[in-house]
Write an enzyme that holds these catalytic residues in place. Structure first.
Site, PDB file in Angstrom:
ATOM      1  N   GLN A  17       0.775  -1.241   0.000  1.00  0.00           N
ATOM      2  CA  GLN A  17       0.000   0.000   0.000  1.00  0.00           C
ATOM      3  C   GLN A  17       0.811   1.300   0.000  1.00  0.00           C
ATOM      4  O   GLN A  17       0.494   2.243  -0.734  1.00  0.00           O
ATOM      5  CB  GLN A  17      -0.958   0.019   1.209  1.00  0.00           C
ATOM      6  CG  GLN A  17      -1.897   1.199   1.195  1.00  0.00           C
ATOM      7  CD  GLN A  17      -2.789   1.342   2.411  1.00  0.00           C
ATOM      8  OE1 GLN A  17      -3.328   2.406   2.652  1.00  0.00           O
ATOM      9  NE2 GLN A  17      -2.973   0.306   3.193  1.00  0.00           N
ATOM     10  N   GLU A 139       1.104  -1.277   8.256  1.00  0.00           N
ATOM     11  CA  GLU A 139       0.294  -0.137   8.706  1.00  0.00           C
ATOM     12  C   GLU A 139       0.172   0.014  10.235  1.00  0.00           C
ATOM     13  O   GLU A 139       0.553   1.021  10.813  1.00  0.00           O
ATOM     14  CB  GLU A 139      -1.107  -0.264   8.088  1.00  0.00           C
ATOM     15  CG  GLU A 139      -2.137   0.723   8.610  1.00  0.00           C
ATOM     16  CD  GLU A 139      -1.843   2.157   8.205  1.00  0.00           C
ATOM     17  OE1 GLU A 139      -1.511   2.396   7.046  1.00  0.00           O
ATOM     18  OE2 GLU A 139      -1.949   3.044   9.079  1.00  0.00           O
ATOM     19  N   ASP A 168       0.557   3.765   5.995  1.00  0.00           N
ATOM     20  CA  ASP A 168       0.849   3.391   4.609  1.00  0.00           C
ATOM     21  C   ASP A 168       0.562   4.549   3.651  1.00  0.00           C
ATOM     22  O   ASP A 168       1.475   5.113   3.048  1.00  0.00           O
ATOM     23  CB  ASP A 168      -0.011   2.183   4.209  1.00  0.00           C
ATOM     24  CG  ASP A 168       0.591   0.872   4.690  1.00  0.00           C
ATOM     25  OD1 ASP A 168       1.800   0.844   4.948  1.00  0.00           O
ATOM     26  OD2 ASP A 168      -0.147  -0.106   4.799  1.00  0.00           O
ATOM     27  N   GLY A 247      -8.095  20.548  21.315  1.00  0.00           N
ATOM     28  CA  GLY A 247      -7.414  21.714  20.768  1.00  0.00           C
ATOM     29  C   GLY A 247      -8.061  23.008  21.211  1.00  0.00           C
ATOM     30  O   GLY A 247      -8.780  23.044  22.221  1.00  0.00           O
ATOM     31  N   GLY A 248      -7.820  24.061  20.455  1.00  0.00           N
ATOM     32  CA  GLY A 248      -8.293  25.391  20.835  1.00  0.00           C
ATOM     33  C   GLY A 248      -9.801  25.539  20.785  1.00  0.00           C
ATOM     34  O   GLY A 248     -10.357  26.409  21.451  1.00  0.00           O
TER      35      GLY A 248
HETATM   36  N1  COA Z   1      12.376 -10.094  -9.150  1.00  0.00           N
HETATM   37  C1  COA Z   1      13.074 -10.818  -8.268  1.00  0.00           C
HETATM   38  N2  COA Z   1      12.971 -10.652  -6.939  1.00  0.00           N
HETATM   39  C2  COA Z   1      12.114  -9.712  -6.507  1.00  0.00           C
HETATM   40  C3  COA Z   1      11.343  -8.918  -7.383  1.00  0.00           C
HETATM   41  C4  COA Z   1      11.505  -9.145  -8.772  1.00  0.00           C
HETATM   42  N3  COA Z   1      10.822  -8.455  -9.676  1.00  0.00           N
HETATM   43  N4  COA Z   1      10.590  -8.079  -6.639  1.00  0.00           N
HETATM   44  C5  COA Z   1      10.849  -8.331  -5.345  1.00  0.00           C
HETATM   45  N5  COA Z   1      11.769  -9.320  -5.253  1.00  0.00           N
HETATM   46  C6  COA Z   1      12.332  -9.882  -4.041  1.00  0.00           C
HETATM   47  C7  COA Z   1      13.090  -8.872  -3.232  1.00  0.00           C
HETATM   48  O1  COA Z   1      14.340  -8.622  -3.791  1.00  0.00           O
HETATM   49  C8  COA Z   1      13.139  -9.588  -1.891  1.00  0.00           C
HETATM   50  O2  COA Z   1      14.163 -10.551  -1.948  1.00  0.00           O
HETATM   51  P1  COA Z   1      15.225 -10.789  -0.733  1.00  0.00           P
HETATM   52  O3  COA Z   1      14.410 -10.967   0.498  1.00  0.00           O
HETATM   53  O4  COA Z   1      15.939 -12.038  -1.164  1.00  0.00           O
HETATM   54  O5  COA Z   1      16.106  -9.613  -0.665  1.00  0.00           O
HETATM   55  C9  COA Z   1      11.825 -10.378  -1.855  1.00  0.00           C
HETATM   56  O6  COA Z   1      11.308 -10.297  -3.178  1.00  0.00           O
HETATM   57  C10 COA Z   1      10.760  -9.939  -0.905  1.00  0.00           C
HETATM   58  O7  COA Z   1      10.668  -8.535  -0.784  1.00  0.00           O
HETATM   59  P2  COA Z   1      10.216  -7.877   0.583  1.00  0.00           P
HETATM   60  O8  COA Z   1      10.067  -6.420   0.430  1.00  0.00           O
HETATM   61  O9  COA Z   1      11.150  -8.325   1.655  1.00  0.00           O
HETATM   62  O10 COA Z   1       8.750  -8.493   0.797  1.00  0.00           O
HETATM   63  P3  COA Z   1       8.133  -9.145   2.110  1.00  0.00           P
HETATM   64  O11 COA Z   1       6.817  -9.705   1.691  1.00  0.00           O
HETATM   65  O12 COA Z   1       9.061 -10.069   2.770  1.00  0.00           O
HETATM   66  O13 COA Z   1       7.895  -7.914   3.090  1.00  0.00           O
HETATM   67  C11 COA Z   1       6.998  -5.753   3.712  1.00  0.00           C
HETATM   68  C12 COA Z   1       6.817  -7.017   2.868  1.00  0.00           C
HETATM   69  C13 COA Z   1       5.918  -4.773   3.306  1.00  0.00           C
HETATM   70  C14 COA Z   1       6.860  -6.095   5.204  1.00  0.00           C
HETATM   71  C15 COA Z   1       8.403  -5.161   3.438  1.00  0.00           C
HETATM   72  O14 COA Z   1       8.540  -4.968   2.056  1.00  0.00           O
HETATM   73  C16 COA Z   1       8.652  -3.851   4.164  1.00  0.00           C
HETATM   74  O15 COA Z   1       8.899  -3.799   5.365  1.00  0.00           O
HETATM   75  N6  COA Z   1       8.675  -2.739   3.402  1.00  0.00           N
HETATM   76  C17 COA Z   1       9.002  -1.432   3.924  1.00  0.00           C
HETATM   77  C18 COA Z   1       7.894  -0.850   4.741  1.00  0.00           C
HETATM   78  C19 COA Z   1       6.588  -0.796   4.018  1.00  0.00           C
HETATM   79  O16 COA Z   1       6.462  -0.237   2.942  1.00  0.00           O
HETATM   80  N7  COA Z   1       5.569  -1.360   4.675  1.00  0.00           N
HETATM   81  C20 COA Z   1       4.209  -1.153   4.285  1.00  0.00           C
HETATM   82  C21 COA Z   1       3.750  -1.995   3.221  1.00  0.00           C
HETATM   83  S1  COA Z   1       2.154  -1.393   2.799  1.00  0.00           S
END
Ligand code: COA
Length: 415
Positions: A17, A139, A168, A247-248
């Site tokens: 998101q 979130e 988010d 607030g105010g």
């Molecule tokens: N090709 C190959 N690999 C890909 C890819 C693509 N096109 N797109 C994503 N990947 C891989 C990434 O490189 C990552 O690999 P790694 O773990 O080996 O480095 C993997 O997919 C997973 O990505 P990740 O972001 O870690 O996803 P997740 O599902 O484990 O975590 C979140 C999801 C949201 C918790 C995490 O992305 C996060 O904390 N993001 C930052 C904060 C945020 O935006 N949170 C709110 C989300 S609404």
């Protein structure tokens, strides 16, 4: 008519998101947003909370309008080759991977800069530098860690998260502003830069007034605008204030006619000081205009409970819409508690493009929230979200790849 961000190319590595909110806004302002997704899977939200089998969810469609989608395995050598070309061609790379994922993919800040020194790399992370910077965040974690939950809810209940996605979507908004500012600065420096919006920071920014109150509390030990005053106790941290404005201008939610059966038959009422006389006249408490216990804002502070009880006695005789009409005739600020059902049907929101009906080839018509920011010279036209990989061939052709190359990438499962 042109768009504000015409000509800006965004390499969109966002998912879920926060990041998609940001890139959707940029797309609405005219940027060409190329969303890079994993072949076969795509953004995880495509299949989350589905209401129709095998069709992109509303969660996905409502956050990815006006974008193009390409599928790419960015961990394979040929995928990296394509990605390098995209980095050279685009202005901004936006990502909200877990910390370090872009580096692990081989695209560190230094590497991206070597490929394209003008590239702006914009990231959403859960936390900024510090003890939690490696943590994954969603979130509600951000709402809790950013101060919203500790200050939301009633004094005698647990902390609460809110329905507004301030962690988010709120952080996505912050990031979008950072990107536009970096694009502007690039006009004079010629250089890209890193843009970071941490979700904890974004939520805290939106809770700014509560940090104000923390310092007021520390100095005075009491906050007269809070419902704990004058009979309750204050601790050493800003307490939850229920529906009090704190607030105010004192405010609260009051019941309206029908509240017994309608969970949204309520109104937010603000007892603004300059129109105190009008408020007293409307609710039939004319004596409070001159009564020294009620006549001044400071005299009313210890009696806000009684004030809102009297207001509620009046609002309970009116529907929230009747009350809204009557009160606005006297310039008394108030707002009906509107349900999502009521908002979806609101003609004025449809007329301004804030609620939009969009047609999707697989799901048919659905409602979405359009661009809430209106530019008079850059009108937003909301178009549907892309199907997974819908624009892969188109984008690869723009990068100079021919049909044979594309067939080769497909055979190697790179796209
Ligand atoms: N090709 C190959 N690999 C890909 C890819 C693509 N096109 N797109 C994503 N990947 C891989 C990434 O490189 C990552 O690999 P790694 O773990 O080996 O480095 C993997 O997919 C997973 O990505 P990740 O972001 O870690 O996803 P997740 O599902 O484990 O975590 C979140 C999801 C949201 C918790 C995490 O992305 C996060 O904390 N993001 C930052 C904060 C945020 O935006 N949170 C709110 C989300 S609404």
């Amino acid at each position: 008519m042109g768009k504000a961000l015409d000509g800006v190319r965004i390499l969109d590595f966002t998912h879920v998101q926060s990041g998609p909110t940001c890139t959707q806004l940029l797309a609405w302002f005219g940027a060409d947003v190329i969303k890079v997704e994993r072949a076969g899977a795509g953004d995880v939200t495509r299949e989350q909370l589905r209401d129709i089998p095998d069709v992109d969810s509303l969660y996905f469609t409502m956050l990815n309008h006006n974008k193009r989608s390409i599928t790419l395995d960015t961990k394979s050598p040929s995928g990296k080759e394509i990605l390098e070309k995209l980095i050279k061609r685009c202005d901004v790379l936006v990502e909200n991977f877990a910390p370090g994922a872009l580096d692990r993919m081989g695209f560190t800040w230094e590497r991206v800069q070597a490929l394209n020194p003008k590239m702006i790399v914009a990231s959403v992370k859960g936390f900024g530098p510090g003890p939690y910077e490696e943590c994954k965040v969603y979130e509600n974690v951000a709402q809790c860690a950013g101060g919203a939950a500790s200050t939301t809810g009633f004094d005698d209940g647990p902390p609460l998260v809110t329905g507004a996605q301030i962690g988010d979507s709120g952080t996505g908004l912050h990031l979008a502003l950072g990107i536009v500012a970096a694009l502007y600065q690039r006009n004079s420096t010629g250089r890209g830069q890193k843009v970071l919006a941490a979700m904890q920071d974004g939520v805290l920014n939106l809770c700014r007034v509560k940090l104000r109150d923390q310092q007021r509390l520390a100095r005075n030990g009491v906050m007269q605008e809070y419902p704990q005053y004058p009979n309750g106790e204050f601790g050493d941290a800003v307490p939850r204030a229920g529906n009090a404005s704190g607030g105010g201008q004192p405010g609260s939610i009051v019941k309206c006619k029908g509240w017994e059966t309608d969970p949204n038959a309520y109104l937010y009422f603000i007892a603004q000081a300059p129109i105190w006389k009008e408020i007293c006249n409307v609710i039939g408490k004319e004596d409070w205009i001159t009564n020294p216990d009620y006549a001044t804002p400071s005299a009313r502070l210890p009696r806000l409970k009684q004030v809102f009880e009297a207001i509620e006695q009046w609002t309970m005789t009116k529907t929230k819409f009747e009350a809204m009409d009557l009160l606005n005739k006297h310039d008394i600020p108030c707002g009906p508690i509107l349900s999502m059902k009521e908002l979806a049907a609101e003609p004025s929101l449809r007329a301004t493009g804030t609620i939009v009906e969009v047609d999707h080839p697989k799901r048919g018509k659905y409602l979405t929230v359009g661009n809430p920011i209106k530019l008079s010279d850059s009108i937003t036209e909301v178009t549907r979200s892309p199907l997974l990989g819908e624009h892969t061939d188109e984008v690869l052709a723009e990068l100079g790849y021919g049909g044979q190359d594309i067939a080769g990438f497909r055979a190697k499962k790179v796209i």
